[in-house]
Every structure is written in C-alpha cells, then in structure tokens.
Write an enzyme that holds these catalytic residues in place. Sequence first.
Site, PDB file in Angstrom:
ATOM      1  N   ASP A 116       0.676  -1.267  -0.071  1.00 35.48           N
ATOM      2  CA  ASP A 116      -0.152   0.111   0.124  1.00 35.48           C
ATOM      3  C   ASP A 116       0.985   1.107   0.036  1.00 35.48           C
ATOM      4  O   ASP A 116       1.300   1.723   0.993  1.00 35.48           O
ATOM      5  CB  ASP A 116      -1.019  -0.095   1.285  1.00 35.48           C
ATOM      6  CG  ASP A 116      -2.068   1.009   1.128  1.00 35.48           C
ATOM      7  OD1 ASP A 116      -2.961   0.593   0.512  1.00 35.48           O
ATOM      8  OD2 ASP A 116      -1.873   2.098   1.719  1.00 35.48           O
ATOM      9  N   GLU A 159       2.193   5.098  -0.284  1.00 33.50           N
ATOM     10  CA  GLU A 159       1.819   6.574   0.028  1.00 33.50           C
ATOM     11  C   GLU A 159       2.608   7.249  -1.035  1.00 33.50           C
ATOM     12  O   GLU A 159       3.688   7.082  -1.399  1.00 33.50           O
ATOM     13  CB  GLU A 159       2.231   6.896   1.474  1.00 33.50           C
ATOM     14  CG  GLU A 159       1.424   6.020   2.441  1.00 33.50           C
ATOM     15  CD  GLU A 159       0.010   6.425   2.383  1.00 33.50           C
ATOM     16  OE1 GLU A 159      -0.459   7.502   2.203  1.00 33.50           O
ATOM     17  OE2 GLU A 159      -0.705   5.202   2.867  1.00 33.50           O
ATOM     18  N   ALA A 160       2.054   8.185  -1.599  1.00 36.00           N
ATOM     19  CA  ALA A 160       2.530   9.110  -2.753  1.00 36.00           C
ATOM     20  C   ALA A 160       2.286  10.705  -2.332  1.00 36.00           C
ATOM     21  O   ALA A 160       1.179  11.077  -1.319  1.00 36.00           O
ATOM     22  CB  ALA A 160       1.539   8.776  -3.852  1.00 36.00           C
ATOM     23  N   ASP A 197      -2.479   1.287  -6.784  1.00 36.18           N
ATOM     24  CA  ASP A 197      -1.250   1.461  -6.258  1.00 36.18           C
ATOM     25  C   ASP A 197      -0.400   0.790  -7.199  1.00 36.18           C
ATOM     26  O   ASP A 197       0.462   1.362  -7.577  1.00 36.18           O
ATOM     27  CB  ASP A 197      -1.008   0.354  -5.033  1.00 36.18           C
ATOM     28  CG  ASP A 197      -1.710   0.834  -3.777  1.00 36.18           C
ATOM     29  OD1 ASP A 197      -0.853   1.521  -3.138  1.00 36.18           O
ATOM     30  OD2 ASP A 197      -2.840   0.730  -3.579  1.00 36.18           O
ATOM     31  N   HIS A 229      -3.326   5.995   7.062  1.00 35.86           N
ATOM     32  CA  HIS A 229      -2.569   6.658   5.675  1.00 35.86           C
ATOM     33  C   HIS A 229      -1.016   6.443   6.259  1.00 35.86           C
ATOM     34  O   HIS A 229      -0.163   7.137   5.198  1.00 35.86           O
ATOM     35  CB  HIS A 229      -3.040   8.150   5.493  1.00 35.86           C
ATOM     36  CG  HIS A 229      -4.324   8.180   5.092  1.00 35.86           C
ATOM     37  ND1 HIS A 229      -4.710   7.309   3.716  1.00 35.86           N
ATOM     38  CD2 HIS A 229      -5.429   8.688   5.683  1.00 35.86           C
ATOM     39  CE1 HIS A 229      -6.153   7.852   4.067  1.00 35.86           C
ATOM     40  NE2 HIS A 229      -6.489   8.520   4.778  1.00 35.86           N
ATOM     41  N   ASP A 231      -1.435   0.844   6.963  1.00 37.58           N
ATOM     42  CA  ASP A 231      -2.525   0.373   6.379  1.00 37.58           C
ATOM     43  C   ASP A 231      -2.329  -0.910   5.575  1.00 37.58           C
ATOM     44  O   ASP A 231      -2.954  -1.741   5.654  1.00 37.58           O
ATOM     45  CB  ASP A 231      -2.501   1.277   4.758  1.00 37.58           C
ATOM     46  CG  ASP A 231      -3.405   2.517   5.206  1.00 37.58           C
ATOM     47  OD1 ASP A 231      -3.885   2.752   6.419  1.00 37.58           O
ATOM     48  OD2 ASP A 231      -3.295   3.614   4.357  1.00 37.58           O
TER      49      ASP A 231
END
Length: 233
Positions: free
Chosen positions: A19, A21-22, A119, A178, A183
């Site tokens: 998962d 994060e961006a 993703d 998040h 996550d």
Amino acid sequence: MHKQPTNGENYYDYICIIDFEATCEEGNQPEFTHEIIEFPIVLLNTRTLEIEDTFQRYVKPEINPRLSEFCINLTGISQALVDKADDFPKVLQHAIEWMEQKELGSKYSYSILTDGSWDMSKFLNIQCRVNRLRYPSFAKKWINIRKAYGNFYKMPRSQTKLSSMLENLGMDYDGRPHSGLDDSKNIARIAIRMLQDGCELRVNERLHGGLLLSVSSSTPIEGAPAPQMPKLR
C-alpha cells in the site's frame, strides 16, 4: 521463471500486501504528478495465516521534492524523512532484494495484494515513467482485495473501503491511518479473515500495455515471477 502454486487450498504460499503512500495536494489537482514516498510490503504466510515479515522504505520525490502540508498531515511522513531517503530506483532495488531473500517466485509462489487498483495501475505506473523504468513484471498481476471482499461477502462497492471492511468484520483500525505500513498490516488482517472464512484469494486484476484489465476467476492460477530490477525504457 514462474513458481507454480503448490498449496491447493490457498493457491499461493505467500501474499505480499503493498500500500504505497504518494505525494499529494489538497483538492486532487488533476495535473499533479503523484510520486511514491513510502514503499511498504507485508509478507503474509497463507499456511500459518501470520504476518511473517515486513519491509518499509521512504522515497525521495524528484518532481515535487517539497511535501505539501496536506500530504505531511495526511501520511505522517515528514520532510526530513523523504529528504534523507533514497530515490525510487534504489528503493525498488532494496524491495526486490528483500523479496529475493524470501525466495519469492523461486522456492515459494506468491501474489501481490493491494487495496484497490491504484497502487499498481496508477502510482507504480506513473513512478516508473518518472524514472524511465520499465514496469516491473512481478507487479503486472495482483489481488484487488476490495473486489475480492465485495464478491465474497456480497457487499456493495461503497462498503469496500479499508475502514468499512474492517468495521464490517468487527475490527478496529490498528495504527495510524495513511501510514503505508500500518495500512498494509490492516489490509493483511482483512486478508487473513477472508482466508479463514474460506475465500479463495486469487489474482483478479492485471496491467497490460498500460491498461487496467480484470482477470477471470476461471483463469489458471499462476504465481508472480521472481522479482527482477526492470531495465530503463
């Protein structure tokens, strides 16, 4: 070489929950380029139904090196964390080496599992274009747990968000929402419950020619290939 699943009950020896994060800005600006800033993997043993290990690296963004306040508050990832992090190609190499150490795709069959389609089809796809890398072959097919959850429990799409899936299974979120690693751990908890309830978690989505496609449940089972560092485009 593809490692064929030998575990008839669960199809794969391991499931890798990812998962990302961006980078992000408030309001979802359509022209904004999302860059991966956290790369987590949670390794789930489908026989023991336990999380066997985890991988986590932060990533230094290139196009937007300064994180927005919105992004920092949402993810809990500070500017200092990404400033001292490696760039994406190096982090991807670390992830691949970690997966190789676990003998995924060689000794053990495995599949990627994600919370939705984005993703792989969006974040990883965009990131590879940014770094001029070919899309990794090991990530071309995956289990979209939202789709699997909705089909198995006969739930509408509105009930397949992470918080809703946990709530419907009588579970509370554990950790910080998040955070990519937290996550991923919570998604793993859902996957464990689904396997316990008799769900056959199978690959149900793939990327072909940059396009997101569904995979039929009647498609022959095939584990993901041994991970290799993709070449430059």
